[in-house]
Design an enzyme around this catalytic site. Structure first.
Site, PDB file in Angstrom:
ATOM      1  N   GLU A  83      -1.386   2.109  -7.711  1.00  0.00           N
ATOM      2  CA  GLU A  83      -1.468   2.599  -6.343  1.00  0.00           C
ATOM      3  C   GLU A  83      -0.836   3.987  -6.225  1.00  0.00           C
ATOM      4  O   GLU A  83      -0.094   4.426  -7.116  1.00  0.00           O
ATOM      5  CB  GLU A  83      -0.756   1.616  -5.400  1.00  0.00           C
ATOM      6  CG  GLU A  83      -1.335   0.200  -5.398  1.00  0.00           C
ATOM      7  CD  GLU A  83      -2.634   0.077  -4.617  1.00  0.00           C
ATOM      8  OE1 GLU A  83      -3.267   1.112  -4.322  1.00  0.00           O
ATOM      9  OE2 GLU A  83      -3.023  -1.066  -4.300  1.00  0.00           O
ATOM     10  N   ASN A  95      -8.254   5.130  -2.138  1.00  0.00           N
ATOM     11  CA  ASN A  95      -6.986   5.867  -2.121  1.00  0.00           C
ATOM     12  C   ASN A  95      -6.668   6.514  -3.466  1.00  0.00           C
ATOM     13  O   ASN A  95      -5.564   7.005  -3.682  1.00  0.00           O
ATOM     14  CB  ASN A  95      -5.837   4.948  -1.689  1.00  0.00           C
ATOM     15  CG  ASN A  95      -5.622   3.772  -2.641  1.00  0.00           C
ATOM     16  OD1 ASN A  95      -6.292   3.666  -3.672  1.00  0.00           O
ATOM     17  ND2 ASN A  95      -4.696   2.894  -2.303  1.00  0.00           N
ATOM     18  N   ASP A 108      -6.669  -4.989 -15.863  1.00  0.00           N
ATOM     19  CA  ASP A 108      -5.772  -5.633 -14.911  1.00  0.00           C
ATOM     20  C   ASP A 108      -6.177  -7.072 -14.624  1.00  0.00           C
ATOM     21  O   ASP A 108      -7.221  -7.537 -15.058  1.00  0.00           O
ATOM     22  CB  ASP A 108      -5.722  -4.835 -13.596  1.00  0.00           C
ATOM     23  CG  ASP A 108      -7.103  -4.357 -13.123  1.00  0.00           C
ATOM     24  OD1 ASP A 108      -8.097  -5.030 -13.451  1.00  0.00           O
ATOM     25  OD2 ASP A 108      -7.181  -3.327 -12.440  1.00  0.00           O
ATOM     26  N   HIS A 156      -6.699   4.953  -6.440  1.00  0.00           N
ATOM     27  CA  HIS A 156      -6.089   4.113  -7.474  1.00  0.00           C
ATOM     28  C   HIS A 156      -7.047   3.915  -8.648  1.00  0.00           C
ATOM     29  O   HIS A 156      -8.261   3.872  -8.476  1.00  0.00           O
ATOM     30  CB  HIS A 156      -5.587   2.778  -6.904  1.00  0.00           C
ATOM     31  CG  HIS A 156      -6.631   1.759  -6.581  1.00  0.00           C
ATOM     32  ND1 HIS A 156      -6.878   1.308  -5.310  1.00  0.00           N
ATOM     33  CD2 HIS A 156      -7.491   1.059  -7.370  1.00  0.00           C
ATOM     34  CE1 HIS A 156      -7.828   0.394  -5.328  1.00  0.00           C
ATOM     35  NE2 HIS A 156      -8.223   0.233  -6.572  1.00  0.00           N
TER      36      HIS A 156
END
Length: 242
Positions: A143, A136, A67, A138
């Site tokens: 996400e 979370n 990314d 990810h």
């Protein structure tokens, strides 16, 4: 999914580096999928050490990064281009022409995502993909709620992710709100996945991952669908392990 519990972050990093090095020794022209953030830094330090002390050569490898932030130039100290050069590439003998990272400063981000996905596909399946995990769940910048069928795409970063990354920026307002990331399906196309998890802040994520429930609400749970995943966790991250 194979889970290895390490006593310390240093041990985790050493094992991750050794697994990666073995991949390169078996296949000198391996395609390595690379991650950024705090957790992989120890692995990169150990790989540099192996290059310096054991003559581990990276000369024929190709690297593809997960990314990149949108809107940051490659020479911005907070870009992942800069991170990879600073923490890894400039210390080894790999070829810069074989380092591939999404261009977060492209005029057309959607077109850049399509280009990058085609590039990754053209290289064949990634031999080993390094991953971290967010609180979370990810992976990459995928996400919660991201489709498991997703390919490289533009993502709007949620507030929790931006807060977690704010330590690298002058302020939370400086953290980009968008990023380009390999999709979950892109990640799952790798031959082998190495997930690195360190620290108490990730203990709840480890608990959810190892409970085994598969849901797009917890992106890392998609890794249960892959046939060759090794999870390395240190003692602190394992503190809530089921």
């Amino acid at each position: 999914m194979k889970v290895m519990e390490c006593q310390t972050y240093e041990e985790l990093s050493q094992i991750a580096a050794r697994i990666t090095a073995d991949t390169i020794k078996e296949k000198p022209d391996a395609v390595l999928g690379l991650a950024t953030g705090g957790t992989p830094e120890g692995t990169y330090r150990q790989l540099i050490r192996l290059h310096q002390t054991e003559n581990l050569s990276f000369q024929n490898i190709t690297t593809v990064n997960l990314d990149e932030y949108a809107g940051l130039s490659s020479d911005d100290p907070n870009s992942y281009h800069f991170y990879m050069n600073d923490r890894f590439f400039q210390h080894i003998d790999s070829k810069p022409s074989r380092h591939f990272i999404p261009n977060g400063n492209a005029d057309d981000l959607e077109a850049e995502c399509r280009r990058y996905e085609q590039l990754v596909d053209s290289l064949g399946d990634t031999d080993i993909q390094l991953l971290g995990i967010g609180r979370n769940g990810h992976i990459g910048f995928n996400e919660p709620g991201t489709s498991f069928k997703s390919r490289t795409h533009v993502v709007t970063l949620n507030e929790q992710t931006r807060q977690a990354n704010a330590r690298y920026f002058p302020s939370i307002d400086s953290v980009p709100k968008k990023a380009l990331t390999m999709g979950i399906q892109t990640i799952l196309s790798s031959k082998r996945i190495l997930l690195l998890i360190s620290g108490k802040s990730k203990a709840e994520a480890v608990r959810k991952l190892l409970e085994g429930n598969i849901s797009e609400d917890f992106p890392a749970s998609a890794l249960h669908l892959h046939s060759d995943v090794t999870v390395l966790i240190d003692r602190e991250a394992a503190s809530l392990r089921p």
